[in-house]
Design an enzyme around this catalytic site. Structure first.
Site, PDB file in Angstrom:
ATOM      1  N   GLU A 199      21.430   3.274 -12.228  1.00 51.20           N
ATOM      2  CA  GLU A 199      22.240   3.980 -11.232  1.00 51.20           C
ATOM      3  C   GLU A 199      21.538   5.280 -10.862  1.00 51.20           C
ATOM      4  O   GLU A 199      21.020   5.977 -11.733  1.00 51.20           O
ATOM      5  CB  GLU A 199      23.637   4.285 -11.772  1.00 51.20           C
ATOM      6  CG  GLU A 199      24.490   5.113 -10.819  1.00 51.20           C
ATOM      7  CD  GLU A 199      25.880   5.406 -11.365  1.00 51.20           C
ATOM      8  OE1 GLU A 199      26.522   6.355 -10.875  1.00 51.20           O
ATOM      9  OE2 GLU A 199      26.333   4.691 -12.285  1.00 51.20           O
ATOM     10  N   GLU A 250      26.734  14.329  -6.411  1.00 50.00           N
ATOM     11  CA  GLU A 250      28.087  14.435  -6.927  1.00 50.00           C
ATOM     12  C   GLU A 250      28.475  15.906  -6.912  1.00 50.00           C
ATOM     13  O   GLU A 250      27.705  16.770  -7.333  1.00 50.00           O
ATOM     14  CB  GLU A 250      28.181  13.913  -8.362  1.00 50.00           C
ATOM     15  CG  GLU A 250      28.099  12.415  -8.495  1.00 50.00           C
ATOM     16  CD  GLU A 250      28.343  11.969  -9.932  1.00 50.00           C
ATOM     17  OE1 GLU A 250      29.416  11.420 -10.207  1.00 50.00           O
ATOM     18  OE2 GLU A 250      27.452  12.195 -10.770  1.00 50.00           O
TER      19      GLU A 250
END
Length: 226
Positions: free
Chosen positions: A144, A149
């Protein structure tokens, strides 16, 4: 402010970069209120216990719609219009989450997006990539890459993290960017014997970098040029 990072050896002239073909692009052109292109995006539904998220992801354009000006707007609301049930009981919020699974996959290339994120406690906007084999090998073996974020209690910090077997969750390899009066990159959670390495010591533009065993070589010595 623009920051550039270079490594020790004297650079040599590099050939101009070749502009690659665009394999996936969405400028979210369309009438205000319309849903995203289902040929490009899959809209996820339901809750997410893995991150203890409190929202229920809805389908269609209820929480993800075009604004008619070339933007996709994802809206979180404190509501429960259809008695949605979440891992903690009756859901208190709705939102949207979209992915390209089954629509588009790319092994290598340049990926970018332009977005405006909200701020406030409880917010967690994110833009990330998962291995196309997640259905066969599971996470984190699929890998990933968290491109962006932004956690609500850290409004001035953007996180980027890489997850994989042996380095996932809180043990992922991450970087942070402070986005106000200066720009700073910082690798965290990297084992003591690992360094940021320019693959093959190649000084050409767009050469890949990697986390590699520290050797003390010039392609692992970095300086920040303001």
């Amino acid at each position: 402010m623009v920051a550039a990072i270079g490594w020790g050896p004297t650079p040599v002239s590099a050939a101009p970069m070749t502009v690659q073909a665009v394999n996936f692009e969405d400028n979210f052109d369309g009438p205000a209120g319309s849903a995203v292109d289902a040929g490009r995006w899959q809209t996820e539904t339901g809750d997410n216990v893995n991150n203890h998220e409190r929202q229920y992801y809805t389908a269609g354009n209820a929480n993800a719609a075009l604004d008619g000006q070339g933007h996709l707007v994802i809206t979180a609301r404190r509501e429960n219009p259809a008695n949605y049930q979440c891992w903690y009981g009756t859901c208190q919020y709705t939102s949207a989450r979209l992915n390209t699974a089954g629509r588009f996959a790319q092994a290598y290339g340049h990926v970018e997006t332009r977005m405006k994120v909200p701020r406030g406690q409880g917010m967690w906007p994110a833009f990330w990539m998962l291995g196309n084999d997640i259905g066969q090998v599971g996470w984190p073996n699929s890998g990933e890459i968290d491109v962006m974020e932004n956690v609500g209690f850290e409004p001035g910090t953007v996180h980027g993290t890489i997850h994989g077997p042996g380095y996932s969750g809180s043990g992922g390899i991450g970087a942070q960017r402070w986005s106000y009066n200066a720009v700073t990159h910082d690798l965290v959670n990297v084992p003591a014997d690992k360094c940021l390495d320019v693959a093959g010591g190649n000084p050409a533009d767009a050469t890949a970098t990697q986390i590699w065993t520290c050797t003390g070589a010039g392609n692992q010595k970095w300086t920040l040029n303001p």
